[in-house]
Design an enzyme around this catalytic site. Structure first.
Site, PDB file in Angstrom:
ATOM      1  CG  HIS A  93      -1.681  -1.227   1.448  1.00  0.00           C
ATOM      2  ND1 HIS A  93      -2.920  -1.507   0.926  1.00  0.00           N
ATOM      3  CD2 HIS A  93      -1.319  -2.347   2.141  1.00  0.00           C
ATOM      4  CE1 HIS A  93      -3.311  -2.707   1.306  1.00  0.00           C
ATOM      5  NE2 HIS A  93      -2.349  -3.254   2.033  1.00  0.00           N
TER       6      HIS A  93
ATOM      7  CB  SER B  47      13.165  22.904 -14.572  1.00  0.00           C
ATOM      8  OG  SER B  47      12.348  24.043 -14.742  1.00  0.00           O
TER       9      SER B  47
ATOM     10  CE  LYS C  78      11.549  19.673 -10.646  1.00  0.00           C
ATOM     11  NZ  LYS C  78      10.369  20.077 -11.406  1.00  0.00           N
TER      12      LYS C  78
ATOM     13  CD  GLU D 210       8.834  12.636 -15.196  1.00  0.00           C
ATOM     14  OE1 GLU D 210       7.888  13.284 -14.731  1.00  0.00           O
ATOM     15  OE2 GLU D 210       9.894  13.173 -15.589  1.00  0.00           O
TER      16      GLU D 210
END
Ligand code: ARG
Length: 465
Positions: free
Chosen positions: A161, A282, A288, A295
């Site tokens: 979970h 970024s 970043k 992804e």
């Protein structure tokens, strides 16, 4: 000019060429040129077969083969550039052959239809791509194995979970993905048997009066068998669906791993750091570093699952035998193969050089939580306390610790003994994360010895890199 040439593609029944928009709509040459090598291979086998049964002379067959090989050379040299008026790769090759050889070129299509021809090409093409995907899976698995071996003693929190559950060996976690990839390879091996059946000789749908030898072409092209029913031969696309389903599962596995890497690379986890070669920045936020590779892999699942659905829907309402709808199978398969290969390569590179586990962070993570609580209960079970009773007691203890802001490892022996007289000084050792992991000696469990066995098995299965 295009109008004239399409009129001449068909028999004299046709007087007019196609409407230019319909010509464009109808043509598959823009993508099925990818089948060129397989189309040439299939035609060469067909020509030689026709000689073996006496339909052509041996000399005619060899001239046809020479012409087909010339098309292959022209394609390699970049001088074979069919256009829309050729409609598809099959016509493009035949037309060029006739231009090279004259009237003899017109004999190639004897006893054959584009319906059995395209099915043959597609199966030959897919068979090659299955071998490439198998190799890409192996590379990916070897990258995982190398990471697992480099971190044999490292632990990581195990989750259910997405809540900390029990500490596990990091190698155990990575080996789980090797298991998935091995199932992917087994699935491909299995479905390859159904890809590798030859439809050639089914002709348009019913077979042919021309004396052909289907076993001859099938053997020459490396097929294991021929389709038993000519209608089934030209209208079966089950193999494309099976392949897409297997590729979808490859993507499912890569996507789940991607999701974990994305979490692990986050500030909240910090279990891995990403190398500059496999991450991006970024355009706005200078701090970043983004996990684009996992992804994108996660994102690319959509198109692969979509192609599977597209194929199922495309096939489901079709009457026997060939229908032009089948032309739609190609882009689905081509994109599925390209996407699967790209994702496997990117994930292999990510694990080869794109990500570094942070053992210090992982060690902190497994030490500073309650994921050893099950082992306290198991300790009492070892002293004869029924599991459910032990479970209740430990639950109360965890609650108290949470209120006080202490961990189980911080509790003095008296406190343990207040809870249950069976506790002895060795409780501290029993709940140490390394001991918690080691104790899981059951077959397939995370205990370090079991993981060593798994590593050895993986090494044998994957061979030397
Ligand atoms: N381009 C066609 C396809 O991809 C080849 C087969 C065409 N057959 C036909 N009877 N029109 O399926």
């Amino acid at each position: 000019m295009a109008v004239d040439s399409t009129a001449s593609t068909w028999s004299q029944r046709f007087e007019q060429g196609l409407h230019p928009a319909i010509e464009r709509f109808n043509a598959s040459i823009g993508f099925d040129i990818a089948l060129l090598q397989e189309d040439l291979d299939g035609s060469i086998a067909h020509a030689r077969m026709l000689a073996s049964t006496g339909v052509l002379t041996a000399e005619e067959a060899e001239q046809l083969v020479g012409g087909l090989e010339q098309v292959r050379s022209e394609a390699a040299a970049g001088t074979f550039n069919p256009g829309l008026e050729d409609e598809d790769v099959h016509f493009a090759v035949e037309r060029r052959l006739i231009a090279i050889l004259g009237p003899l070129g017109k004999k190639l299509h004897t006893g054959r239809s584009r319906n059995d021809q395209v099915g043959t090409d597609l199966r030959l093409w897919l068979r090659r791509r299955i071998a490439e995907i198998d190799a890409a899976l192996l590379r990916f698995e070897r990258a995982l194995l190398a990471q697992a071996e480099d971190h044999a003693g490292v632990m990581i929190p195990g989750y259910t979970h997405l809540q900390r559950a029990q500490p596990i060996a990091l190698a155990h976690h990575l080996l789980a993905y090797i298991e998935m990839a091995e199932r992917d390879r087994a699935r491909l091996r299995d479905l390859r048997q159904r890809v590798n059946i030859c439809p050639l000789g089914a002709a348009a749908l019913a077979g042919t009066p021309v004396p052909i030898d289907r076993r001859h072409t099938a053997a020459a092209l490396g097929f294991d068998d021929v389709y038993a029913n000519s209608l089934d031969a030209v209208s079966d696309r089950d193999f494309a669906v099976e392949f897409s389903a297997a590729a979808s599962l490859v993507l499912v596995h890569l996507s789940r791993l991607s999701e974990e890497v994305i979490l692990w690379a986050s500030e909240e986890f910090r279990f891995v750091s990403l190398s500059d070669r496999c991450a991006t920045g970024s355009s706005l936020m200078p701090q970043k570093k983004n996990p684009d590779v996992p992804e994108l892999v996660r994102g690319k699942c959509g198109r692969v699952f979509g192609h599977l659905q597209g194929l199922l829907v495309m096939i489901k309402g079709l009457p026997l035998a060939y229908n032009k709808d089948f032309q739609e199978d190609k882009e689905a398969l081509f994109d599925t193969v390209r996407t699967t290969l790209d994702c496997l390569e990117a994930m292999a590179i990510l694990f080869e050089e794109g990500l570094t586990f942070r053992p210090e962070r992982l060690e902190q993570a497994v030490a500073a939580d309650f994921s050893n609580a099950t082992d306290v209960a198991d300790y009492l079970v070892g002293k004869g306390v029924p599991f459910r009773e032990a479970y209740q007691l430990v639950g109360g203890l965890v609650k108290g610790c949470l209120q006080e802001g202490v961990l189980l490892r911080d509790l003095p022996l008296e406190r343990w003994q207040q809870l249950h007289p069976a506790f002895e000084a060795d409780i501290h050792e029993a709940i140490h994360p390394r001991q918690v992991v080691s104790a899981r000696r059951s077959e397939g469990g995370t205990g370090f010895e079991q993981v060593q066995l798994q590593l050895e098995r993986a090494r044998t299965r994957l061979g030397a890199a």
